[in-house]
Scaffold this motif. Structure first.
Motif, PDB file in Angstrom:
ATOM      1  N   TYR A 123      -7.674 -29.693 -48.276  1.00  0.00           N
ATOM      2  CA  TYR A 123      -9.228 -29.686 -48.279  1.00  0.00           C
ATOM      3  C   TYR A 123      -9.518 -28.826 -46.845  1.00  0.00           C
ATOM      4  O   TYR A 123     -10.682 -27.907 -47.086  1.00  0.00           O
ATOM      5  CB  TYR A 123      -9.779 -31.074 -47.723  1.00  0.00           C
ATOM      6  CG  TYR A 123     -11.276 -31.413 -48.087  1.00  0.00           C
ATOM      7  CD1 TYR A 123     -11.781 -31.262 -49.362  1.00  0.00           C
ATOM      8  CD2 TYR A 123     -11.973 -31.192 -46.972  1.00  0.00           C
ATOM      9  CE1 TYR A 123     -13.175 -31.206 -49.457  1.00  0.00           C
ATOM     10  CE2 TYR A 123     -13.466 -31.305 -47.037  1.00  0.00           C
ATOM     11  CZ  TYR A 123     -14.013 -31.240 -48.422  1.00  0.00           C
ATOM     12  OH  TYR A 123     -15.302 -31.405 -48.483  1.00  0.00           O
ATOM     13  N   LYS A 126      -8.041 -25.067 -47.064  1.00  0.00           N
ATOM     14  CA  LYS A 126      -8.318 -24.181 -48.379  1.00  0.00           C
ATOM     15  C   LYS A 126      -9.785 -24.162 -48.771  1.00  0.00           C
ATOM     16  O   LYS A 126     -10.272 -23.182 -49.065  1.00  0.00           O
ATOM     17  CB  LYS A 126      -7.063 -24.247 -49.370  1.00  0.00           C
ATOM     18  CG  LYS A 126      -5.743 -23.985 -49.360  1.00  0.00           C
ATOM     19  CD  LYS A 126      -4.766 -23.993 -50.195  1.00  0.00           C
ATOM     20  CE  LYS A 126      -3.424 -23.733 -49.877  1.00  0.00           C
ATOM     21  NZ  LYS A 126      -2.502 -23.994 -50.919  1.00  0.00           N
ATOM     22  N   ILE A 127     -10.031 -25.406 -49.087  1.00  0.00           N
ATOM     23  CA  ILE A 127     -11.493 -25.810 -49.920  1.00  0.00           C
ATOM     24  C   ILE A 127     -12.472 -25.483 -48.914  1.00  0.00           C
ATOM     25  O   ILE A 127     -13.556 -24.855 -49.120  1.00  0.00           O
ATOM     26  CB  ILE A 127     -11.493 -27.079 -50.277  1.00  0.00           C
ATOM     27  CG1 ILE A 127     -10.441 -27.491 -51.204  1.00  0.00           C
ATOM     28  CG2 ILE A 127     -12.850 -27.585 -50.945  1.00  0.00           C
ATOM     29  CD1 ILE A 127     -10.632 -28.828 -52.057  1.00  0.00           C
TER      30      ILE A 127
END
Length: 244
Positions: A123, A126-127
């Protein structure tokens, strides 16, 4: 003075326009309320905020005209400038990842990571960069198109443009400001949130980075008899409450 309950603080809090010049407030209490504000809900635990606690009378006098000489600014004992820092998203994401290292251990092989750790590291690694990164709005436009297409087939988080993430940071800063004002009310102190100000001049005076944004300025003190302008008015609750 006995601290108020949550319900008592909510009912006590009013936007006070005139503060008593003869009743100073304790800086340490205000700081404690700001520490409590830092515990407010925050989107993705990114904490994209900063709090500028103004106690110097000369600085308050300089800021008052920048708030268009509102009574709440002119009579304030202290001020707090709540600043939204969307520009710090990368630093805050790394801070969360560092917390993961402390919680789960550093450099764990992926095969040994728990599902909770994998989700958390993915999370913030990357997100979050996908959601917050942008270049002149170009990347945000392509993200929006991609989400638009994928969203035809399944539920998707759609607020991924630069303007959307700016709103996210402003909302989370507003939650901190509200928590602060309720904490102050619990202490018997009064506040007034002011959105009307020349934010460019305030930022220059306080050396706030250009990339940051002022969410609101909250004046602090103790109310006078004329400090609250009339009875509280709210739209009837049955007009705004919708049970589904």
């Amino acid at each position: 003075m006995k601290e108020k309950t949550v319900s008592e603080a909510v009912n006590y809090r009013r936007s006070v326009r005139i503060f008593d010049a003869e009743k100073p407030i304790d800086t340490t209490v205000v700081k404690k309320c700001l520490e409590q504000a830092s515990l407010a809900p925050t989107s993705s635990n990114m904490q994209l905020w900063e709090f500028y606690h103004i106690t110097n009378k000369e600085t308050i006098a300089k800021i008052a005209p920048m708030c268009f000489n509102q009574n709440a600014a002119k009579t304030a004992q202290q001020l707090v400038v709540f600043v939204s820092r969307k520009d710090l998203w990368s630093k805050r994401a790394k801070a969360n990842l560092a917390f993961m290292d402390k919680t789960f251990g550093k450099d764990n092989p992926k095969t040994e990571q728990s599902s909770r750790e994998k989700v958390a590291r993915n999370y913030y690694g990357k997100i979050i960069p996908f959601a917050y990164s942008d270049f002149l709005g170009i990347f945000g436009f392509f993200k929006y198109l991609m989400i638009l297409i994928v969203g035809l087939f399944k539920p998707m988080y759609r607020e991924v443009r630069n303007s959307d993430m700016r709103i996210v940071a402003q909302k989370t800063t507003g939650l901190a400001a509200q928590t602060f004002m309720l904490s102050m009310a619990a202490e018997g102190y009064d506040t007034c949130p002011m959105e009307g100000s020349d934010t460019w001049r305030v930022k220059k005076l306080l050396n706030i980075p250009r990339s940051a944004e002022i969410n609101m300025i909250v004046s602090c003190g103790i109310r006078t008899e004329k400090g609250v302008y009339g009875e509280r008015f709210r739209i009837p609750f049955n007009e705004i409450y919708k049970e589904v």
